[in-house]
Each structure stands twice: as C-alpha cells, then as structure tokens.
Design an enzyme around this catalytic site. Structure first.
Site, PDB file in Angstrom:
ATOM      1  N   VAL A  62     124.670  35.242  31.241  1.00 49.15           N
ATOM      2  CA  VAL A  62     125.961  34.868  31.835  1.00 49.15           C
ATOM      3  C   VAL A  62     126.984  34.519  30.747  1.00 49.15           C
ATOM      4  O   VAL A  62     128.140  34.968  30.808  1.00 49.15           O
ATOM      5  CB  VAL A  62     125.786  33.692  32.826  1.00 49.15           C
ATOM      6  CG1 VAL A  62     127.112  33.406  33.528  1.00 49.15           C
ATOM      7  CG2 VAL A  62     124.702  34.003  33.846  1.00 49.15           C
ATOM      8  N   GLU A  95     131.122  27.629  41.140  1.00 49.84           N
ATOM      9  CA  GLU A  95     131.086  28.850  41.960  1.00 49.84           C
ATOM     10  C   GLU A  95     129.897  29.746  41.613  1.00 49.84           C
ATOM     11  O   GLU A  95     129.275  30.355  42.485  1.00 49.84           O
ATOM     12  CB  GLU A  95     132.397  29.625  41.760  1.00 49.84           C
ATOM     13  CG  GLU A  95     132.516  30.898  42.563  1.00 49.84           C
ATOM     14  CD  GLU A  95     132.564  30.651  44.059  1.00 49.84           C
ATOM     15  OE1 GLU A  95     133.585  30.160  44.548  1.00 49.84           O
ATOM     16  OE2 GLU A  95     131.568  30.946  44.755  1.00 49.84           O
ATOM     17  N   ILE A 112     129.853  36.520  44.417  1.00 47.98           N
ATOM     18  CA  ILE A 112     130.476  36.334  45.741  1.00 47.98           C
ATOM     19  C   ILE A 112     131.203  34.986  45.748  1.00 47.98           C
ATOM     20  O   ILE A 112     130.585  33.957  45.471  1.00 47.98           O
ATOM     21  CB  ILE A 112     129.411  36.332  46.866  1.00 47.98           C
ATOM     22  CG1 ILE A 112     128.562  37.601  46.829  1.00 47.98           C
ATOM     23  CG2 ILE A 112     130.070  36.161  48.222  1.00 47.98           C
ATOM     24  CD1 ILE A 112     127.395  37.594  47.809  1.00 47.98           C
ATOM     25  N   LYS A 124     120.018  26.824  46.332  1.00 55.41           N
ATOM     26  CA  LYS A 124     121.351  27.332  46.688  1.00 55.41           C
ATOM     27  C   LYS A 124     121.742  26.866  48.097  1.00 55.41           C
ATOM     28  O   LYS A 124     122.896  26.500  48.348  1.00 55.41           O
ATOM     29  CB  LYS A 124     121.368  28.855  46.605  1.00 55.41           C
ATOM     30  CG  LYS A 124     121.248  29.361  45.172  1.00 55.41           C
ATOM     31  CD  LYS A 124     120.972  30.847  45.128  1.00 55.41           C
ATOM     32  CE  LYS A 124     120.813  31.336  43.704  1.00 55.41           C
ATOM     33  NZ  LYS A 124     120.201  32.660  43.621  1.00 55.41           N
TER      34      LYS A 124
END
Ligand SMILES: NC(=O)c1ccc[n+]([C@@H]2O[C@H](COP(=O)([O-])OP(=O)(O)OC[C@H]3O[C@@H](n4cnc5c(N)ncnc54)[C@H](OP(=O)(O)O)[C@@H]3O)[C@@H](O)[C@H]2O)c1
Length: 436
Positions: A16, A127, A134, A203
């Site tokens: 990431v 986020e 998404i 999540k």
C-alpha cells in the site's frame, strides 16, 4: 488558486505504501489542480531500506520521521498492532493527524486511539481499512448520514471470495483453491486471519460501529470461516440455485444488532452472487435510500492507495478533522452495542447429512426438525456414494438458530448418520434486510 504544500511521513512502503508514493507522484499535478494541495513525502520509514527505491527519503528512524515539524500528516501503512500503535500514539500526542489502513489495530484499540486523537486536537482517517478502494466509510460518514441503517451485508474479504469463486466456477477443492490464491498473491503464506473469518469480522466491527451508532468489537461477532467448507456443499448449493459467499452481516433487529461472519448461501439472482474473484461488495439498507450496493476492488496496491490518498486530501483540507469534531459516530463516542444473541437469530438453513441407506431415515430427521418448529423448504437426495453414504440435502424455512442447534444435536445421535451434519445459513436480500 495558490498551491499549498503539505509535508507527510509515510510509515511503511510495502504494497500500500508504495502505491501511495506512486499515486502522489503520477497524479501529483491532477491532485494539485483539483485541490490546490501538493504532498511532499518527507520521510518513508521502513525496516530494510536496501529493498526500496533509492529516490525515496528512506529511514528506519520512525520516531524522528514522525517528529519532523514539517511533516503535518502521518500515514501509517506498516500494519500490526505493536509498532504501528506506538507510532500512531506518538503522532497523535504531537497533535498530528493520522491516516491508516490498519483494520486490526482499529478493531483492537479504536476507542482509545480515537480518544487520544480528540484529546490532542488531531484526527484519524481510515477509509483504506475496509474494502480497499471502495469509498464505503465516506458513504457512511457523508452520503448516507441522513439514513437509519437497517442492515449491512458485505463481501469484505477478497482472499475468501477468490477461493470460493475458484471452488464454485472451477470445482476446485478448498486446499487447491487456497494454493491458487497464494500463488496469485491473493492469500498470505499464513492465511488464517482471512480464511477463519477474522479479517472480515474486524472490518465488520469498524463498519457497523459507524453505521449503527454503537461500539461493535470483534468479540461481539459470531465468526465462522471458510476453512472447513466442503466442495460438496458448493456443488449441492448450486443445484439448489445458490452460491456460497463469506458474508459479514450486521442487521438491526428492534433495538438489538445481529452480527455475524459465516459462509452463506445467496441466491444466484442476488447481486452478491455475481461478485467474483478478489472483488468486494457491500450492501447497505438505509431508511431513506433502501438498498444501495458498493462494489469494487477490496485490496491491492493502487485501489487501497486510492483510499489512503483520498483520506490524505480530506485531512489536509480540514474535512476529516471537522467531521471528527462534529460527528458522533467514532468509536470513542459510542455506547456499547446491544447484541442479539446468535441463538435468537432467525434465518433459513441449508443442511447436508451423510446417512446410511436405510428406510425411514428422512422421516426420523424431519420428525426431529418438526419437534423444534423447523419446517422444510426443499429437499435433494443423491444416489449412494462410494463408502455406502447417501447425501441428503435440505433447506428450511426461517427458524431460530438455537432451535436448529438443538435439533442438530439430536439428529447427530440418530444411528443412520455417518458424520456430523453440515449446517449453513441462507440469506434472502433485499427482502430480508429491509426495515422491520
Ligand atoms: N495489501 C493490501 O491490499 C491491503 C488492503 C487494505 C488494507 N491493508 C492494510 O495496510 C497496511 C499495510 O499493508 P501492506 O500490504 O502494504 O503491508 P506490507 O506490504 O507488508 O508492507 C509493510 C511495510 O511496513 C514496513 N514495516 C513493517 N514493520 C515495520 C517496522 N517495525 N518498522 C519500520 N517499517 C516497518 C515494511 O518495511 P520493509 O519493506 O522494509 O519490510 C513495509 O514497507 C496493513 O495494515 C494492512 O492490513 C492492506
């Protein structure tokens, strides 16, 4: 519009982190044109600088990289719950806002980290912690904020969805599908967090806390993974018109919340049945919007980095800090959730039993189910398999989970049973999740 340069520190430059550096490099002009902001990566903290491009400002000194007065925002992309936690704490204590993708840390220590941020007039944006590219957290915080959310149903783990898709579309065994996922880079060498359902539960804890205005912890969630799933159940479900997905479900039942992660039969006409491979999708049922669906890549370098950069921009523009001050949806400001015990869940079931080929067995099974007020919706019987077992597959109408577990204990003792029955749950969205 005059440009403002915002100094940032990246903690981590793996999948990431390198994606964030790439987007800020490749789209720097576009971002500056749209927002008036240009991000200056002042430090990139890693464990082993020799693995990384030399044109990045690499360091192993996390603490100094955070403390640099010209680094306004700290982006934590190391993962884990130890070094990452102390780095975030140091940043917040210095009054620096944090952007993170670290769902494990937020699920474990969200309330205290958010409280620390508030104390030091900083913010945390996250986020990228759920469903990769998404913008689901943005949707919950902004686009859907006028709705009472009645249910959230998500495919939020790309590893499991990839494995299940291989098992469904290519008739692979779980073991072969897992090996394929590892070879394709969709599963880690130790896949247990994913395949045992914990990643999806973390999540779900983050998303449902935002959606339902109560603090959901991973330990509140009933979790079953895909690691014990048998390819036979994928096949029989298909014959009945269903596809098996690992779903994360939060469902408002009166003033209680039903929270669960488990392999679930969804009808092949359901939009979630079409979500294949490593893709994610989240269905939200709002009091005003009704059913909305968010679909996209739930992980990976650039999709996840897209979410991180969007958080960076919102933090630098002051949008996230303002939302953090104003909205009462963050974990430090929420009451504990009122949990619907799993035994009280009402749902439809799929059952598979391997039985000896004897007369009257089905009657014995249906009698036990009947005594627990469980009625049959459909029935499938196959011919004798090698080894003398006959598979019997049933689906039921809605019944209480507690009643089903009691019935299964009795069924399991019936002499013709050759192994423990397999019991999976069936959902029927959107009908089942609209407001009650
Ligand atoms: N990968 C995804 O698709 C994805 C999607 C959503 C969320 N996330 C989350 O994003 C975060 C990062 O994931 P990732 O996949 O990018 O991880 P990764 O590829 O393993 O990268 C981790 C990076 O952090 C550095 N790092 C780790 N521990 C460190 C330490 N103690 N000191 C200094 N540097 C350290 C590593 O340095 P070295 O390179 O020198 O080893 C590496 O650059 C995690 O919280 C993960 O859950 C990932």
């Amino acid at each position: 519009m005059a440009e403002r340069t915002v100094g940032i520190t990246l903690l981590g430059c793996g999948v990431v982190g390198s994606g964030v550096a790439q987007i800020l490099h490749d789209q720097g002009d576009l971002i500056a044109c749209r927002t008036g902001l240009r991000f200056d990566i002042r430090h990139v903290a890693v464990r082993d600088p020799s693995k990384h491009p030399k044109d990045l400002p690499l360091t192993t000194d996390i603490s100094s990289a955070i403390a640099d007065p010209k680094s306004e925002i700290i982006v934590e992309l190391m993962g884990g719950t130890t070094t990452a936690a102390s780095a975030i704490e140091q940043s917040l204590k210095l009054g620096k806002s944090v952007v993170t993708a670290n769902k494990s840390l937020l699920a474990a220590r969200g309330p205290e980290l958010f409280a620390l941020a508030r104390k030091h007039d900083a913010s945390i944006a996250f986020e990228a912690s759920c469903a990769g590219g998404i913008p689901i957290i943005n949707a919950l915080m902004q686009g859907l904020v006028a709705n009472r959310i009645d249910a959230l149903v998500g495919i939020v783990n790309g590893t499991c969805n990839f494995i299940l898709t291989q098992m469904t579309k290519h008739a692979q065994s779980y073991t072969d599908a897992l090996k394929g996922a590892q070879a394709a880079g969709y599963a880690e060498a130790d896949p247990s967090m994913d395949v045992q359902g914990r990643d999806a539960a973390q999540k779900l804890a983050i998303l449902s806390s935002l959606a339902f205005n109560s603090l959901v912890r991973e330990s509140d969630i009933h979790i079953e993974g895909i690691d014990t799933l048998d390819a036979a159940d994928i096949k029989y479900s298909g014959e009945l018109g269903y596809v098996i997905k690992l779903l994360a479900i939060a469902h408002r039942r009166g003033d209680q919340l039903s929270l669960r992660v488990h392999p679930t039969l969804v009808h092949q006409d359901d939009v979630l049945a079409e979500v294949s491979g490593s893709f994610n999708a989240v269905s939200l049922f709002g009091s005003a919007t009704g059913h909305t669906l968010f679909y996209g890549r739930g992980a990976g370098k650039l999709p996840t980095a897209s979410a991180v950069v969007s958080d960076l921009i919102a933090t630098a523009m002051g949008v996230t800090p303002l939302a953090f001050k104003q909205l009462r949806i963050f974990p430090d400001a929420l009451p504990p959730t009122r949990l619907l015990p799993i035994e009280e869940l009402t749902t439809r079931f799929y059952l598979r039993m391997m039985i000896k080929d004897e007369p009257g067995v089905l009657a014995q099974i249906t009698r036990v189910l009947g005594t627990h007020q469980i009625s049959l919706a459909s029935f499938l019987q196959h011919e004798l398999l090698d080894g003398g077992a006959v598979p019997i597959v049933l689906t039921t109408h809605s019944a209480k989970e507690g009643a089903m577990q009691s019935a299964l204990q009795e069924i399991n003792k019936l002499p013709p049973l050759m192994s423990r029955p397999v019991c999976l749950r069936i959902i029927d969205q959107p009908k089942e999740f609209e407001a009650v």
